[in-house]
Design an enzyme around this catalytic site. Structure first.
Site, PDB file in Angstrom:
ATOM      1  N   ARG A 148      34.251   2.521 -27.995  1.00 27.17           N
ATOM      2  CA  ARG A 148      33.229   2.939 -27.232  1.00 27.17           C
ATOM      3  C   ARG A 148      33.511   3.539 -25.943  1.00 27.17           C
ATOM      4  O   ARG A 148      34.650   3.657 -25.420  1.00 27.17           O
ATOM      5  CB  ARG A 148      32.165   1.686 -26.783  1.00 27.17           C
ATOM      6  CG  ARG A 148      31.771   0.604 -27.976  1.00 27.17           C
ATOM      7  CD  ARG A 148      31.330  -0.681 -27.310  1.00 27.17           C
ATOM      8  NE  ARG A 148      30.772  -1.654 -28.493  1.00 27.17           N
ATOM      9  CZ  ARG A 148      31.675  -2.393 -28.856  1.00 27.17           C
ATOM     10  NH1 ARG A 148      32.996  -2.629 -28.609  1.00 27.17           N
ATOM     11  NH2 ARG A 148      31.056  -3.233 -29.954  1.00 27.17           N
ATOM     12  N   LYS A 178      32.797  -5.589 -25.765  1.00 26.32           N
ATOM     13  CA  LYS A 178      31.860  -6.390 -25.066  1.00 26.32           C
ATOM     14  C   LYS A 178      32.195  -7.845 -24.820  1.00 26.32           C
ATOM     15  O   LYS A 178      33.104  -8.538 -25.504  1.00 26.32           O
ATOM     16  CB  LYS A 178      30.684  -6.468 -25.919  1.00 26.32           C
ATOM     17  CG  LYS A 178      30.096  -5.094 -26.065  1.00 26.32           C
ATOM     18  CD  LYS A 178      28.855  -5.137 -26.996  1.00 26.32           C
ATOM     19  CE  LYS A 178      28.326  -3.707 -27.026  1.00 26.32           C
ATOM     20  NZ  LYS A 178      27.058  -3.790 -27.826  1.00 26.32           N
ATOM     21  N   ARG A 254      31.976   7.044 -32.944  1.00 33.94           N
ATOM     22  CA  ARG A 254      32.017   5.524 -33.409  1.00 33.94           C
ATOM     23  C   ARG A 254      31.348   5.627 -34.454  1.00 33.94           C
ATOM     24  O   ARG A 254      31.710   4.973 -35.638  1.00 33.94           O
ATOM     25  CB  ARG A 254      31.471   4.745 -32.327  1.00 33.94           C
ATOM     26  CG  ARG A 254      31.685   3.329 -32.633  1.00 33.94           C
ATOM     27  CD  ARG A 254      31.194   2.377 -31.491  1.00 33.94           C
ATOM     28  NE  ARG A 254      31.017   0.891 -31.753  1.00 33.94           N
ATOM     29  CZ  ARG A 254      31.943   0.038 -31.824  1.00 33.94           C
ATOM     30  NH1 ARG A 254      33.176   0.295 -31.654  1.00 33.94           N
ATOM     31  NH2 ARG A 254      31.733  -1.334 -32.257  1.00 33.94           N
ATOM     32  N   HIS A 277      32.715  -5.860 -34.168  1.00 36.23           N
ATOM     33  CA  HIS A 277      31.635  -6.402 -34.282  1.00 36.23           C
ATOM     34  C   HIS A 277      31.749  -8.033 -34.546  1.00 36.23           C
ATOM     35  O   HIS A 277      32.805  -8.356 -35.477  1.00 36.23           O
ATOM     36  CB  HIS A 277      31.010  -5.766 -35.501  1.00 36.23           C
ATOM     37  CG  HIS A 277      30.357  -4.473 -35.387  1.00 36.23           C
ATOM     38  ND1 HIS A 277      30.059  -3.499 -36.400  1.00 36.23           N
ATOM     39  CD2 HIS A 277      30.160  -3.839 -34.231  1.00 36.23           C
ATOM     40  CE1 HIS A 277      29.535  -2.484 -35.996  1.00 36.23           C
ATOM     41  NE2 HIS A 277      29.439  -2.618 -34.469  1.00 36.23           N
ATOM     42  N   TYR A 286      26.149   0.820 -41.662  1.00 32.73           N
ATOM     43  CA  TYR A 286      26.791   1.977 -41.887  1.00 32.73           C
ATOM     44  C   TYR A 286      26.882   1.959 -43.380  1.00 32.73           C
ATOM     45  O   TYR A 286      27.154   3.290 -44.111  1.00 32.73           O
ATOM     46  CB  TYR A 286      28.065   1.837 -41.622  1.00 32.73           C
ATOM     47  CG  TYR A 286      28.124   2.014 -39.979  1.00 32.73           C
ATOM     48  CD1 TYR A 286      27.925   3.245 -39.300  1.00 32.73           C
ATOM     49  CD2 TYR A 286      28.489   0.945 -39.311  1.00 32.73           C
ATOM     50  CE1 TYR A 286      28.079   3.327 -37.826  1.00 32.73           C
ATOM     51  CE2 TYR A 286      28.395   1.080 -37.601  1.00 32.73           C
ATOM     52  CZ  TYR A 286      28.204   2.317 -37.135  1.00 32.73           C
ATOM     53  OH  TYR A 286      28.078   2.283 -35.694  1.00 32.73           O
TER      54      TYR A 286
END
Length: 307
Positions: A148, A178, A254, A277, A286
Site C-alpha cells: 500500500r 493496517k 497492488r 489480508h 481478485y
C-alpha cells in the site's frame, strides 16, 4: 437520560478503534470524516433522540448530495459500528438495528496489463532528472511487493534484507500494514536492482541535504521521508508520461500484483498472506477478475458457448 455530547461519544469510539482494534491512522481518519457528516446532519440533535427514521433521512440526504453507493454503504457501516459502541458504553438505544446493509454493486479492482506497468516503469525515469531513479525504484517496489502507499513511504532501509537459499540469494522486505501488523514479502530481481541503484546513486545525495539522520528508504528532495501525497503525484506523472489514460494510483499496482499472481497460478492463500489480508474472503475478489477472463475466453472460443 441526559443528552450526551456527540464529541464525547465519537472520541470514545475512535479511541476504541485505535487502541483496542489497532486500526491505522488512515482508517481512523476515514471513520472520523463519516461521523462528521452525520454530526453535521444532526445539527445539534441529541444522540439519544436519533431513531431509525433519522438514519433513513440521513441516507436520503447522502443520495441527494449524489454520494456514490459505495460511499453510502461505507458510512452506513460506520454508523452501525458507532451506535453499537454507543449502546455498549453509554446505554444509548441503537437506531441501526433495522438498517440493512446497502446492496451496492461491488466494483472489481482495476488491474494494469504487464505492458502498461512496463511503460510506467520506463516513463518514471528521466535522464535529465537523476532523482527520478527513486521514482522508478518506487514503482518497481509497488508492483513487486503489493505494498500500500502508506506501507511504501513507511519503509526503512533496515526493512530490506538478503539471505541465501537453495535457489540463490533472495531479497525480502518488511512491510507494516493496517493496525501495525507486519509481514515479510519477497522482492523480485528487477525491484532489487532498482532499489540498489537508487541507494548507491541517489539516496546519499538526498540524505546529505538533511542534518538529521533519516532511516527512511525513500527520501524527498530535502532529505526527509517521502509523503504519501508525493508518492501519489509521482505515479500520476509517470502514468501521464507513459500515455496511459486510465485512472492510475499507487493502489492500482497492488491490484495488478494480486491479479497477475493469480493469473500465473499462485495459490489464493499465498496471495492472501502477501497482501496482508486478515481473511481470504477479501482476497477472493481478485479471483472474480480471473473468472471474467476465463468466461470471456470461453465465450469466444467454444462453438456452443453462445446461441
Amino acid at each position: 437520560m441526559p443528552a450526551l455530547n456527540f464529541d464525547l461519544v465519537s472520541t470514545s469510539f475512535l479511541n476504541h478503534l485505535t487502541i483496542e482494534r489497532g486500526l491505522s491512522a488512515h482508517t481512523i481518519a476515514a471513520y472520523r470524516r463519516d461521523l462528521m457528516k452525520f454530526e453535521n446532519f444532526l445539527n445539534g440533535k441529541a444522540l439519544a433522540d436519533v431513531d431509525p427514521q433519522t438514519i433513513a433521512d440521513f441516507e436520503v440526504s447522502l443520495k441527494t448530495a449524489q454520494a456514490s453507493p459505495a460511499s453510502i454503504s461505507r458510512i452506513n457501516s460506520t454508523l452501525r459500528s458507532f451506535f453499537k459502541h454507543a449502546m455498549s458504553e453509554f446505554g444509548i438505544a441503537n437506531p441501526t438495528f433495522e438498517m440493512s446493509p446497502s446492496q451496492s454493486k461491488r466494483r472489481l479492482p482495476k488491474a494494469l496489463t504487464v505492458e502498461q506497468i512496463m511503460s510506467l516503469i520506463n516513463a518514471a525515469y528521466r535522464e535529465s532528472e537523476p532523482i527520478t531513479l527513486r521514482d522508478q525504484a518506487m514503482i518497481e517496489l509497488l508492483y513487486s511487493s503489493g505494498a500500500r502507499v502508506s506501507e511504501l513511504v513507511g519503509i526503512n532501509i533496515a526493512d530490506i534484507a538478503s539471505a541465501q537459499s537453495a535457489d540463490g540469494e533472495i531479497t525480502t522486505l518488511k512491510l507494516r500494514g493496517k493496525g501495525s501488523k507486519e509481514r515479510i514479502v519477497p522482492l523480485g530481481s528487477f525491484a532489487t536492482k532498482a532499489i540498489t541503484d537508487y541507494l548507491v546513486r541517489i539516496r546519499p545525495m538526498l540524505a546529505a541535504k538533511n542534518s538529521k539522520t533519516n532511516t527512511a528508504l525513500f527520501l524527498n528532495s530535502r532529505g526527509a521521508r517521502l509523503t504519501r501525497q508525493s508518492a501519489w503525484n509521482m505515479v500520476i506523472r509517470a502514468a501521464k508520461d507513459a500515455g496511459i489514460e486510465a485512472h492510475v494510483s499507487p493502489h492500482v499496482f497492488r491490484h495488478s500484483y494480486a491479479t497477475h499472481l493469480l493469473d500465473g497460478g499462485a495459490d489464493i492463500r499465498v496471495v492472501q498472506e502477501l497482501l496482508g489480508h486478515a481473511s481470504v474472503t477479501t482476497t477472493q475478489i481478485y479471483t472474480l477478475i480471473t473468472i471474467d477472463k476465463v468466461r470471456e475466453s470461453y465465450s469466444l472460443a467454444h462453438p456452443r458457448a453462445r446461441g
